[in-house]
Design a protein around this motif. Sequence first.
Motif, PDB file in Angstrom:
ATOM      1  N   VAL A   1       7.670  70.579  14.457  1.00 58.67           N
ATOM      2  CA  VAL A   1       6.355  71.375  13.694  1.00 58.67           C
ATOM      3  C   VAL A   1       7.303  72.737  13.204  1.00 58.67           C
ATOM      4  CG1 VAL A   1       4.281  72.409  13.747  1.00 58.67           C
ATOM      5  CG2 VAL A   1       4.614  70.274  14.511  1.00 58.67           C
ATOM      6  N   ASN A   2       7.800  73.516  14.249  1.00 59.09           N
ATOM      7  CA  ASN A   2       8.479  74.624  13.926  1.00 59.09           C
ATOM      8  C   ASN A   2       9.598  74.565  12.791  1.00 59.09           C
ATOM      9  OD1 ASN A   2       8.831  77.580  14.626  1.00 59.09           O
ATOM     10  ND2 ASN A   2      10.830  76.787  14.864  1.00 59.09           N
ATOM     11  N   ALA A   3      10.370  73.398  13.048  1.00 55.92           N
ATOM     12  CA  ALA A   3      11.422  73.200  12.043  1.00 55.92           C
ATOM     13  C   ALA A   3      10.985  73.014  10.622  1.00 55.92           C
ATOM     14  CB  ALA A   3      12.267  72.006  12.317  1.00 55.92           C
TER      15      ALA A   3
ATOM     16  N   THR B   1      11.485  75.568   7.481  1.00 58.23           N
ATOM     17  CA  THR B   1      12.121  75.037   6.127  1.00 58.23           C
ATOM     18  C   THR B   1      10.741  75.192   4.954  1.00 58.23           C
ATOM     19  OG1 THR B   1      13.041  72.959   7.305  1.00 58.23           O
ATOM     20  CG2 THR B   1      12.863  72.920   4.968  1.00 58.23           C
ATOM     21  N   LYS B   2       9.538  75.131   5.233  1.00 63.35           N
ATOM     22  CA  LYS B   2       8.630  75.371   4.028  1.00 63.35           C
ATOM     23  C   LYS B   2       8.501  76.681   3.639  1.00 63.35           C
ATOM     24  CE  LYS B   2       3.762  74.125   2.873  1.00 63.35           C
ATOM     25  NZ  LYS B   2       2.386  73.588   3.573  1.00 63.35           N
ATOM     26  N   ARG B   3       8.603  77.782   4.757  1.00 66.16           N
ATOM     27  CA  ARG B   3       8.553  78.973   4.509  1.00 66.16           C
ATOM     28  C   ARG B   3      10.087  79.544   3.382  1.00 66.16           C
ATOM     29  NH1 ARG B   3       7.307  82.783   9.051  1.00 66.16           N
ATOM     30  NH2 ARG B   3       7.604  84.480   7.480  1.00 66.16           N
TER      31      ARG B   3
ATOM     32  N   TYR C   1      10.282  81.165  -0.257  1.00 71.40           N
ATOM     33  CA  TYR C   1      11.037  82.359  -0.239  1.00 71.40           C
ATOM     34  C   TYR C   1      12.034  82.140  -1.539  1.00 71.40           C
ATOM     35  CZ  TYR C   1      14.031  86.447   0.281  1.00 71.40           C
ATOM     36  OH  TYR C   1      14.649  87.450   0.186  1.00 71.40           O
ATOM     37  N   GLU C   2      12.600  81.061  -1.636  1.00 74.42           N
ATOM     38  CA  GLU C   2      13.559  80.769  -2.804  1.00 74.42           C
ATOM     39  C   GLU C   2      13.209  80.686  -4.065  1.00 74.42           C
ATOM     40  OE1 GLU C   2      15.372  77.302  -1.118  1.00 74.42           O
ATOM     41  OE2 GLU C   2      16.889  78.239   0.361  1.00 74.42           O
ATOM     42  N   LYS C   3      11.714  80.163  -4.099  1.00 77.04           N
ATOM     43  CA  LYS C   3      11.073  80.133  -5.352  1.00 77.04           C
ATOM     44  C   LYS C   3      10.715  81.272  -5.982  1.00 77.04           C
ATOM     45  CE  LYS C   3       9.609  75.112  -4.633  1.00 77.04           C
ATOM     46  NZ  LYS C   3       8.309  74.565  -4.577  1.00 77.04           N
TER      47      LYS C   3
END
Length: 273
Positions: free
Chosen positions: A258-260, A264-266, A270-272
């Motif tokens: 879940v943490n991974a 990844t989602k965060r 951020y990249e967007k």
Amino acid sequence: MATDRRIALEFTAWTFGIAAVVSGTLIVAGRYGYAVHNWVGTPQQLLENLPFSIYILSPAIASYGVLRYRGRVSGPREWLATVFHVRTSPVVYAYVLLVLAVYFLAHIVVSGPSPSTLPLYTLLLSIPGNLIIGGLEESGWAYILQPQLDSKLGYMVSSLLTSFIWLGWHVPLFFIPGTNHSSGVINFWMFAVQIVAFRFFYGAICRIAGRASVFMCVFAHTLFNAGSATFGIPPTTWAGTVTANACVLALAIAAVVVNACWTTKRRRRYEKI
């Protein structure tokens, strides 16, 4: 400056060196009447337990010694500031309490209540002693060894490898007079299963707790030891051992996954931006 790998190797060598010298002395002393006191009620018993305390604190002693020698900490204050960095998300605290509650509840449901269960207030009273005799182990394992192995080998392999090392460090307990291990209360192979499951649990804490990872492992280890004494639940039945530790293992791996996913989602968000 020494590499993290070298520091991890030195920490492990010093931990086992200190433990071997002290435990060897205590095992020999046992032939002449020495025994560890599981419950300390007098100043004399406290004094008699001091050598055993050095053995239990060997990971903490080695951690500070190696980090200080290698210039990674400037002194006790900086080392303690890391070990007792308590600030983290309430979710992490809730997770630790959940895993421990599930572990003890599973044992009670499957194996039945222990006849040696103590009053609940004993849990709080025993926390200070279990912080020193147990919890502070993590100021070594979770400060130096497991994070270093995780960075090189990943969560699964590092947790398994650390559990084998941790189990080896515990072996003398089965030969030091007065411990639950040497008295036959604890079965070695059931204990080994517990060691593996909880090393995965502490590895998960290291992944999710950020700067407070060391303290949260200390916190979890302390509560586990205090709870085990209060509820009288050493690993003595295979049904309870397998069920309780399977729950711990599943919750540990779930937390890492879940943490991974969340990380990844965060990162993608951020990249967007």
